[in-house]
Design an enzyme around this catalytic site. Structure first.
Site, PDB file in Angstrom:
ATOM      1  CD  GLU A 140      -8.302  19.854  19.149  1.00  0.00           C
ATOM      2  OE1 GLU A 140      -9.546  19.826  18.574  1.00  0.00           O
ATOM      3  OE2 GLU A 140      -7.780  18.726  18.918  1.00  0.00           O
ATOM      4  NE  ARG A 141      -5.103  18.915  22.649  1.00  0.00           N
ATOM      5  CZ  ARG A 141      -5.454  18.053  23.598  1.00  0.00           C
ATOM      6  NH1 ARG A 141      -5.684  18.270  24.719  1.00  0.00           N
ATOM      7  NH2 ARG A 141      -5.885  16.823  23.131  1.00  0.00           N
ATOM      8  CE  LYS A 264      -5.867  15.381  13.239  1.00  0.00           C
ATOM      9  NZ  LYS A 264      -6.444  15.831  14.627  1.00  0.00           N
ATOM     10  CD  GLU A 268      -4.803  12.876  16.994  1.00  0.00           C
ATOM     11  OE1 GLU A 268      -5.383  14.179  16.938  1.00  0.00           O
ATOM     12  OE2 GLU A 268      -4.105  12.721  17.682  1.00  0.00           O
ATOM     13  NE  ARG A 301      -1.871  19.443  10.946  1.00  0.00           N
ATOM     14  CZ  ARG A 301      -2.111  18.768  12.049  1.00  0.00           C
ATOM     15  NH1 ARG A 301      -2.954  18.062  12.174  1.00  0.00           N
ATOM     16  NH2 ARG A 301      -1.356  19.193  13.069  1.00  0.00           N
ATOM     17  NE  ARG A 312       1.765   9.308  18.028  1.00  0.00           N
ATOM     18  CZ  ARG A 312       0.859  10.286  18.853  1.00  0.00           C
ATOM     19  NH1 ARG A 312       0.507   9.629  19.929  1.00  0.00           N
ATOM     20  NH2 ARG A 312       0.502  11.527  18.667  1.00  0.00           N
ATOM     21  CG  ASP A 341       1.063  15.405  19.061  1.00  0.00           C
ATOM     22  OD1 ASP A 341       1.187  16.429  18.642  1.00  0.00           O
ATOM     23  OD2 ASP A 341      -0.055  15.180  19.868  1.00  0.00           O
ATOM     24  CD  GLU A 363       0.998  21.286  12.341  1.00  0.00           C
ATOM     25  OE1 GLU A 363       0.979  20.885  11.273  1.00  0.00           O
ATOM     26  OE2 GLU A 363       0.466  21.266  13.363  1.00  0.00           O
ATOM     27  CD  GLU A 369      -1.709  19.182  22.727  1.00  0.00           C
ATOM     28  OE1 GLU A 369      -1.489  19.873  21.353  1.00  0.00           O
ATOM     29  OE2 GLU A 369      -2.343  18.097  22.869  1.00  0.00           O
ATOM     30  CG  HIS A 505       2.915  11.372  24.582  1.00  0.00           C
ATOM     31  ND1 HIS A 505       1.629  11.731  25.364  1.00  0.00           N
ATOM     32  CD2 HIS A 505       2.244  11.581  23.255  1.00  0.00           C
ATOM     33  CE1 HIS A 505       0.617  12.203  24.613  1.00  0.00           C
ATOM     34  NE2 HIS A 505       1.111  12.259  23.286  1.00  0.00           N
ATOM     35  CD1 TRP A 528      -3.305   8.293  21.502  1.00  0.00           C
ATOM     36  CD2 TRP A 528      -5.469   7.653  21.732  1.00  0.00           C
ATOM     37  NE1 TRP A 528      -3.975   8.625  20.444  1.00  0.00           N
ATOM     38  CE2 TRP A 528      -5.348   8.160  20.486  1.00  0.00           C
ATOM     39  CE3 TRP A 528      -6.729   7.104  21.858  1.00  0.00           C
ATOM     40  CZ2 TRP A 528      -6.224   8.475  19.298  1.00  0.00           C
ATOM     41  CZ3 TRP A 528      -7.759   7.442  21.071  1.00  0.00           C
ATOM     42  CH2 TRP A 528      -7.634   8.136  19.859  1.00  0.00           C
TER      43      TRP A 528
END
Ligand code: GCU
Length: 670
Positions: A140-141, A264, A268, A301, A312, A341, A363, A369, A505, A528
């Protein structure tokens, strides 16, 4: 360990005889020197110390037949993995400390630094890579090929190639002080905990252990039900607890030094304790109690958000602060550097320093990404340095993010830091050559959170590109200085041509590559869609997070709350993160916001154009493959930077209804 304990001073006499050694395809920063045959007078049997000696054999730069006399000394005054280099002695408290001391010595030899009187203790106890690797081999990513750990749930047999690859990976990590790997995606498949998969986990752990690296697993909270067939995964249910306990027993039988779980939860769409009416503390503590007897930790997390919240950026703080002090001492809350993010730039997450009675770990994302995947040069050390040095003021002035997480301010039983890996099966491991510098930089900062990006870039360039043939002065002026400058500017260039002045974003949806400030399909979740973040309208641009807006500023400690609440005292790099400002708002340069925005985008494009010029000049200093690869990458980046800049400027112009300043380049795409 036992051996070091049994004898406080061990004398190693290493005879170095020179043989030839070729480069291998997976070579990273530490160059192998001509191989030496080594005779060691030592009764030390620790595998980690043996690997330290092996590293010396491969990397020691001595004169022909030079005799290296090295004493390895146990020194209890040195903290956990730390070491001291002193007059041909490596002093350490643990075998890992010796390994890190050896690598420090080798690095210093190769970069031409002093090798005497060096005392070094790691900033964080647990310096961990998070691999977002799936069981089917995808990452992923990930932008560097498939997983180095997984090929598919039907292909779990371990090959000789696997073992060699994992060993090279372990050496690279150990050489920069990384001592933990979470080897699967945080979006974890319950199958990761199946007995068949755990056999492969054991094989991986067996290869990493001799290099001082602990193995961790990301776990799916619903595993008891999905994998174990139970009716529920409620963390307070006795059968569920029993299931996790049996699973932990199974894991520790295979991997006695297993590091713990990364979770996690309720994020999501991933399952978590809230699905059963429980909270984060209930979930994390249940696992922590089970791992405690084994010395394992739970990294829980804080990356949580939902469409219901008006901002958010507020949510992690709102969800976690009520539980400060409620977590077990072997739970560490893993917090992304920023509140949203991994954007090209974010202010630090307000949770840092605010959770005073709970262990918190930062983190970072090493994989790019949101910073151009492996198509764009972005050296990320400046970004991480920026976060680590941000002052939270939570315990008075100077309570930086580094200090509130590394145990120097708060009493944390465990300290840790995580970086989302950029590693894959690509022949250069990371997708493009300079991406290796980000892996390197993460390890170096995890070891020493006070390091400067410039020093890290300097080291990496010397280790990777320095040629013995080249006159050192020429090399410094002709290659090192200009390329270092390019690296150090590269992340800021990405910020400028993609989302300057605190914008965030506004990416193309899903893949997060390229611009998409317009993307807002009717049924999409608002949080999103980019318009949710940039809030462009005829009156201006930016997200109002002041007291008249979402009030995210109040999650920070004074004097930050007041500073950030006022546009005039908000650092301009965060301006539109915290404020919705009129297109005519006067910025520090004296320009109006709209003009400043255009200038910033233009600057980013020009920075990349300058990188191209810098690189073209250094052709004589690198091999042709590296030269051409980077040349192509920068060309691609220049093209994409212009697309980014034009798309965003023209999109925002619909709202600003103002002309692009005459002295700037015109858009070429529409
Ligand atoms: C980002 C990323 C996801 C990832 C998530 C996470 O949202 O796009 O792919 O799963 O972060 O950190 O959990």
């Amino acid at each position: 360990m036992k051996i070091i304990r049994s004898t406080s001073v061990i004398l190693l006499i290493i005879f170095l005889a020179i043989k030839g050694y070729g480069n291998d395809a997976h070579e990273l920063w530490l160059k192998k020197q001509p191989a030496k045959s080594v005779v060691i007078s030592s009764n030390n049997k620790s595998v980690i110390v043996n690997n330290a000696i092996e590293a010396l054999k491969n990397g020691w730069q001595g004169e022909n037949n030079a005799r290296l006399k090295l004493r390895i000394v146990k020194d209890k005054a040195i903290n956990n993995d730390g070491f001291k280099l002193d007059n041909n002695q490596i002093k350490a408290n643990t075998p890992s400390g010796i390994l890190y001391g050896v690598y420090e010595l080798l690095r210093r030899q190769q970069t031409g630094e002093n090798t005497n009187s060096i005392l070094s203790n790691p900033s964080y106890q647990n310096r961990i890579l998070n691999h977002w690797d799936n069981l089917d081999g995808s990452v992923e990513r990930g932008y560097a090929g498939n997983s180095i750990f997984w090929r598919g749930e039907k292909d779990l047999a371990v090959t000789a190639n696997d073992l060699e690859l994992w060993k090279q990976y372990a050496i690279a990590n150990a050489s920069i002080g990384i001592n933990g790997s979470a080897i699967n995606n945080v979006n974890a498949s319950p199958k990761m905990l199946s007995s068949a998969v755990l056999q492969r986990v054991k094989s991986i752990a067996d290869v990493l252990r001799p290099f001082g690296i602990k193995t961790y697993l990301s776990v799916n909270f619903a595993s008891p039900a999905v994998l174990g067939g139970l009716k529920t995964s409620d963390p307070l249910n006795a059968d569920v607890i029993k299931w996790w306990k049996a699973k932990a027993d199974e894991i520790y039988k295979l991997v006695p030094d297993f590091g713990g779980f990364l979770v996690k939860a309720n994020s999501e769409g991933e399952p978590g304790p809230q699905d059963f009416g429980r909270n984060h503390a209930d979930g994390a503590n249940m696992m922590a109690d089970i791992l405690k007897p084994y010395g394992g930790i739970v990294m829980w997390r804080a990356f949580v958000y939902s469409p219901s919240n008006k901002d958010r950026a507020l949510q992690a703080y709102l969800e976690f602060m009520p539980f400060d002090g409620k977590f077990r001492d072997n739970v560490i809350i893993q917090v992304k550097n920023g509140p949203i993010d991994f954007q090209p730039r974010e202010p630090f997450s307000a949770l840092f320093g605010a959770m005073k009675k709970t262990s918190v770990m930062p983190e970072f994302q090493i994989t790019q990404e949101y910073l151009g995947h492996s198509n764009q040069l972005a050296f990320l050390a400046p970004m991480w340095e920026e976060t680590l040095n941000s002052d939270t003021y939570q315990n008075g002035e100077g309570s930086t993010v580094a200090k509130v997480t590394n145990g120097s301010i708060y009493n944390q039983k465990y300290t840790a830091i995580a970086g989302v890996a950029n590693i894959g099966l690509d022949s250069n491991w990371c997708g493009y050559n300079f991406a290796q510098a980000n892996w390197y930089a993460y390890g170096r900062l995890a070891w020493n959170d006070k390091l400067k990006s410039s020093q890290i870039a300097d080291e990496w360039l010397k280790l990777t590109f320095k040629s013995e043939k080249e006159n050192a002065d020429n090399w410094t002026v002709g290659f090192l200085e200009p390329v270092k400058k390019m690296m150090l500017e590269s992340r800021e260039a990405v910020v400028n041509y993609s989302m300057p002045l605190g914008l965030h974003h506004i990416f193309a949806a899903h893949h997060h590559y390229g611009p998409g400030p317009w993307w807002a399909p009717k049924n999409a979740r608002p949080d999103w869609t980019p318009p949710y973040y940039h809030q462009a309208d005829s009156t201006g641009l930016g997200f109002n997070r002041t007291k008249t807006g979402s009030n995210a500023v109040s999650q920070y400690h004074e004097p930050l709350t007041s500073q950030l609440n006022n546009a005039a005292t908000t650092p301009e790099i965060y301006l539109l993160w915290f404020h919705h400002l009129s297109w005519d708002y006067k910025t520090k340069s004296g320009r109006k916001l709209w003009d400043e925005l255009c200038y910033s985008y233009d600057k980013g494009v020009n920075q990349v154009r300058d990188f191209q010029k810098t690189w073209d000049k250094i052709e004589n200093y690198v091999d042709s493959t590296s030269f051409v690869e980077m040349q192509k990458l920068l060309k691609h980046q220049a093209f994409d930077a212009k697309v980014y800049s034009d798309a965003c400027v023209m999109y925002f112009q619909q709202f600003s209804k103002r002309p692009i300043p005459f002295e700037l380049e015109r858009p070429v795409y529409n």
